[in-house]
Motif scaffolding. Structure first.
Motif, PDB file in Angstrom:
ATOM      1  N   TYR A 126       0.772  -1.171  -0.243  1.00  9.24           N
ATOM      2  CA  TYR A 126      -0.198   0.096   0.172  1.00  9.24           C
ATOM      3  C   TYR A 126       0.861   1.404  -0.130  1.00  9.24           C
ATOM      4  N   TYR A 177       2.313  -9.375  -4.172  1.00  8.82           N
ATOM      5  CA  TYR A 177       2.685  -8.455  -4.044  1.00  8.82           C
ATOM      6  C   TYR A 177       1.750  -6.966  -5.298  1.00  8.82           C
ATOM      7  N   VAL A 180      -1.591  -6.983  -5.357  1.00 11.90           N
ATOM      8  CA  VAL A 180      -2.013  -6.315  -4.803  1.00 11.90           C
ATOM      9  C   VAL A 180      -2.078  -4.799  -5.198  1.00 11.90           C
ATOM     10  N   HIS A 214      -8.244  -7.138  -0.246  1.00 14.50           N
ATOM     11  CA  HIS A 214      -7.527  -8.228  -0.428  1.00 14.50           C
ATOM     12  C   HIS A 214      -6.678  -8.856   0.641  1.00 14.50           C
ATOM     13  N   ASN A 492      -8.986 -13.577  -4.362  1.00 16.13           N
ATOM     14  CA  ASN A 492      -8.038 -13.721  -3.407  1.00 16.13           C
ATOM     15  C   ASN A 492      -6.986 -14.235  -3.718  1.00 16.13           C
TER      16      ASN A 492
END
Ligand code: FMN
Length: 495
Positions: A126, A177, A180, A214, A492
Motif C-alpha cells: 500500500y 505483492y 495487490v 485483498h 483473493n
C-alpha cells in the motif's frame, strides 16, 4: 508512433535501447574511482549533479537513466556485519533514496525515462503503491520501476528480521505483492472516475471507486488506492533476477528484464528463456524487452581506451572491491590466501562459476591463474559483468555482436566514472552507432512520451485505452475497471 525500442520504418536494422546505469551513492561498481578527476559522484547529494547528468543523457538520446538501489551495507567481507571495508571507497555506502530524484529530473528533461529500483521485500505494498503513483504523476508517466526482491542480509537485519526471507519465498511474496498493486492501480478507480466537475461540485462519482479487500497469504489490504490514477497507472515494470524463480517472476510481470551479460551465447539462452516464460503466461514474446548490463571503457581509439583502463586501475580500492564482491556473492574473500588460484577453489562452486564466465569474456585469460588480485582488478573497473574496452569501431562491433547473438533489445551502460564514462560514450561511441543505424537520432522520440510508450512503442499489442497503459496480454491488465462496466471482482491470491 512510439519510438526506437524495435525496428524502425526508416532503418532495416533493429536499433538498440541504451540506458545509463547509476546509483545514488559515491561508489556504484568501481570501488575507489569516486576520487578520479572525471568523476563527480561525491556530489551525489546535490540535485545539480543529477540534473546535469539527466540533461546530458537526454540531450544525447539515451532512453533512460536506470538507478540501482539496495537497503543495507555490503558487510560480508571481513564480516560478519563489518561495514568498515566500504567506507574509504564509498562502495555503495552511503546510499540515498533514488525515487525522490525523479520529479526534479523529469522537470529538467524532455524525453529521458527514469527507471528506479525499489524492493518488494521490506515495504508494504500500500505504501509503495502510493509513492510510485505520486512520482508517476509528477514525472508525467516517465517512470519505470525496477522490481527487486533484495539480496542482502544487512537489509533484512535492519528491517527487523534475523535473516533474509528464503529466496524462493521472497518471489512468492513478490507475486502476491504485484497482485495487490494491480488491484490498487488498475482496479480501485474506474477509468472515468475523476470528473472534477466545477458545475456540479463533484470531484469523483460515488460509485467510481471501490475497496479491493485483498486478503492473501502475505498481505491484507482493504484499499482503495490512496492516490488518483497516474498516467501509466501501473508504472512500466523492469525486473532483474536470474534464478529460475526470478525468471518466472520476470517472465510473468516484467516488461523489460535487466540481465547481467556473460557471453552472447549464454545471453541468448537467458533471453530465449525469458521470452518462453512470458509466452507461458499468455504474453507475446516480443513484448518483453531484454536489456543486458555492460561496462564500457571507450576512447578516441583502442590505444586511448587501453590507456584509460590502466589509469583507472591506479584508483582502485581493493578493500571496497572485495566488499562489493562479498555483498554480491555472499563470499568473504578475507578467508582465502592472496595467491590462491580460484580456478581451483573447488570448495566454492560459486566463485568457480563466476570465474569461468569471466574467463570466457576476456581473451587470453584461459590459462592464467585467477588470484585475489586478478579478481580485484577485474571487479574494479567492470563489476561482476562484462567489460568492453576500445575505440568506437571495436566497441560498436562488440555491442552489435552481443545484440545480435544474444537476442536482446539493448544495454544498461554501467560507468567507471560518472559523468566521465557517459561523456566518452557520447563523444566516441554514439556517433559510430548512429552511423551504423543502431541508435536513435536526438529528437526522434516524441517529446513527453511515457516510459511504456518509449520502451514498447505503439503497435498491435498496445492497450486500446492508451499506449501508456499495460498491454492487454499483460496479467495486470485484467484488473482494469473499464468505464461503463461494473467493478471487477477480484479473486483473493492463492499460493
Ligand atoms: C542485472 C541485475 C541488477 C540488479 N539490480 C539490483 C538492485 O539494484 N537492487 C537490488 O536489491 N537487487 C538487484 N538485483 C538483484 C535481484 O533483484 C535479485 O534480488 C537477486 O538477483 C536475487 O534473485 P535471483 O536469484 O533471481 O537473481 C539485480 C540483479 C541483476 C541480475
Amino acid at each position: 508512433m512510439g519510438d526506437a525500442s524495435g525496428d524502425t520504418a526508416t532503418s532495416a536494422k533493429k536499433q538498440m535501447i541504451l540506458n545509463a546505469f547509476v546509483m545514488n551513492t559515491p561508489g556504484h561498481q568501481a570501488a575507489g574511482l569516486w576520487n578520479h578527476p572525471s568523476n563527480r559522484t561525491d556530489e551525489y547529494n546535490s540535485l545539480s549533479f543529477w540534473t546535469d547528468l539527466a540533461k546530458l543523457l537526454d540531450d544525447n538520446g539515451f532512453h533512460a537513466m536506470f538507478i540501482a538501489d539496495t537497503l543495507g551495507a555490503y558487510d560480508v567481507y571481513r564480516g560478519p556485519a563489518n561495514f568498515v571495508p566500504v567506507l574509504a571507497s564509498g562502495a555503495q555506502f552511503p546510499v540515498s533514496d533514488p525515487l525522490y530524484l525523479v520529479p526534479a529530473l523529469a522537470a529538467a528533461t524532455k524525453n529521458l525515462i527514469f527507471g528506479v529500483t525499489a524492493s518488494v521485500t521490506y515495504e508494504p505494498p500500500y505504501a509503495l503503491a502510493r509513492r510510485l503513483s505520486t512520482v508517476d504523476h509528477y514525472a508525467n508517466g516517465r517512470l519505470a520501476w525496477n522490481v527487486v526482491t533484495s539480496y542482502l542480509d544487512s537489509a533484512a537485519r535492519n528491517h527487523g528480521l534475523d535473516e533474509q526471507i528464503p529466496h524462493d519465498e521472497r518471489y512468492a511474496r513478490a507475486h502476491e505483492y504485484l497482485e495487490v498493486l494491480y488491484k490498487l492501480w488498475e482496479g480501485s478507480f474506474r477509468e472515468d472516475a475523476i470528473v472534477a466537475d466545477r458545475k456540479t461540485g463533484r470531484y469523483i462519482d460515488d460509485d467510481a471507486v471501490q475497496a479491493i479487500n485483498h486478503e492473501g497469504k502475505y498481505f491484507r489490504v482493504p484499499g482503495p488506492h490512496f492516490v488518483a490514477p497516474s498516467p501509466q497507472r501501473t508504472p512500466f515494470l523492469f525486473q532483474a533476477g536470474t534464478s529460475s524463480a526470478g525468471n518466472d517472476f520476470g517472465g510473468k510481470h516484467g516488461e523489460a528484464i535487466f540481465v547481467g551479460a556473460q557471453t552472447p551465447e549464454l545471453l541468448r539462452k537467458t533471453s530465449d528463456n525469458i521470452r518462453a516464460v512470458a509466452q507461458k503466461h499468455g504474453r507475446h514474446p516480443d513484448h518483453i524487452k531484454v536489456i543486458a548490463g555492460v561496462h564500457l571503457i571507450v576512447g578516441a581509439d583502442d590505444e586511448d581506451a587501453a590507456r584509460k583502463e590502466v589509469e583507472f586501475k591506479t584508483y582502485a580500492n581493493t578493500e571496497g572491491a572485495l566488499a562489493l564482491f562479498g555483498g554480491w556473492t555472499g563470499v568473504d574473500m578475507s578467508t582465502y590466501d592472496d595467491d590462491q588460484d580460484f580456478r581451483l577453489a573447488d570448495d566454492n562452486p560459486r566463485i568457480q562459476s563466476l570465474i569461468s564466465r569471466w574467463s570466457a569474456t576476456i581473451p587470453g585469460t584461459d590459462n592464467k591463474p585467477w588470484t585475489k588480485r586478478a579478481i580485484v582488478e577485474f571487479l574494479t573497473v567492470g563489476g561482476l559483468g562484462v567489460k568492453i574496452v576500445g575505440g568506437p569501431a571495436k566497441v560498436a562491433d562488440e555491442l552489435e555482436r552481443w545484440f545480435e547473438e544474444g537476442g536482446i533489445d539493448g544495454f544498461n551502460l554501467a560507468h567507471v566514472t560518472n559523468p566521465g564514462s557517459f561523456e566518452d560514450i557520447i563523444a566516441y561511441l554514439l556517433p559510430e552507432l548512429r552511423r551504423r543505424g543502431r541508435f536513435r537520432e536526438v529528437g526522434s522520440g516524441r517529446e513527453g512520451a511515457t516510459a511504456r510508450e518509449v520502451f514498447l512503442g505503439d503497435n498491435e499489442f498496445t492497450s486500446p485505452l492508451s499506449p501508456s497503459r499495460l498491454p492487454p496480454d499483460h496479467p495486470g491488465s485484467k484488473y482494469t475497471w473499464h468505464a461503463g462496466q461494473p467493478p471487477p471482482k477480484f479473486d483473493n491470491f492463492k499460493t
